[in-house]
Design an enzyme around this catalytic site. Structure first.
Site, PDB file in Angstrom:
ATOM      1  CE1 TYR A  22      19.577  42.065  51.020  1.00 17.42           C
ATOM      2  CE2 TYR A  22      17.870  43.335  52.134  1.00 17.42           C
ATOM      3  CZ  TYR A  22      18.511  42.941  50.975  1.00 17.42           C
ATOM      4  OH  TYR A  22      18.079  43.408  49.766  1.00 17.42           O
ATOM      5  CG  HIS A  99      25.575  40.812  45.306  1.00 18.29           C
ATOM      6  ND1 HIS A  99      25.214  42.135  45.435  1.00 18.29           N
ATOM      7  CD2 HIS A  99      26.176  40.682  44.106  1.00 18.29           C
ATOM      8  CE1 HIS A  99      25.566  42.782  44.345  1.00 18.29           C
ATOM      9  NE2 HIS A  99      26.159  41.933  43.526  1.00 18.29           N
TER      10      HIS A  99
END
Length: 144
Positions: A22, A99
């Site tokens: 991430y 996302h």
């Protein structure tokens, strides 16, 4: 233009949780980048993050009449957050789903995303920059 930015479970841990997946930017840094971009575009943003689906629903229900669009990262609710997904759909507002990564890369081709059909636009795999792209897209659509 007033856009709500909703972030679901675990996004408060951005920068610390699985940085190899991430990235190292925190949610506060992403919010600061969005605020800078929104000031340039003349757009007002309202941000909210929760690890609890009910809290996201409450925020949305209380504010949806004052919003023109939504940017949403459902995060951990992606495969099973039906009440949140339904509430987004019922607003009638443009919704851009963001996302940070490609779900299918991490969870395989059978990865479930209940939110994909709710999305006016769907952005995946651009990292934190996906939020900026979502903001620019909503602004463009509103001003064309």
């Amino acid at each position: 233009m007033h856009i709500g930015v909703l972030n679901g479970p675990n996004l408060n841990r951005l920068g610390r949780r699985r940085p190899e997946r991430y990235g190292t930017r925190t949610l506060a840094e992403v919010v600061a980048d969005l605020e800078e971009a929104s000031a340039r575009l003349g757009v007002r943003l309202s941000h909210y993050q929760s690890n609890h689906e009910g809290a996201l629903l409450d925020w949305l229900h209380e504010r949806q009449d004052d919003l023109d669009a939504l940017i949403v990262n459902p995060a951990g609710l992606t495969p099973f957050g039906r009440p949140f997904c339904d509430a987004l759909s019922e607003t009638g507002l443009p919704v851009v789903i963001v996302h940070i990564t490609q779900l299918y890369r991490h969870y395989g081709m059978d990865a479930q995303d209940l939110f994909r059909e709710t999305a006016t636009a769907y952005i995946a795999g651009l990292g934190w920059r996906g939020y900026i792209v979502a903001l620019e897209h909503l602004h463009h659509e509103a001003t064309k």
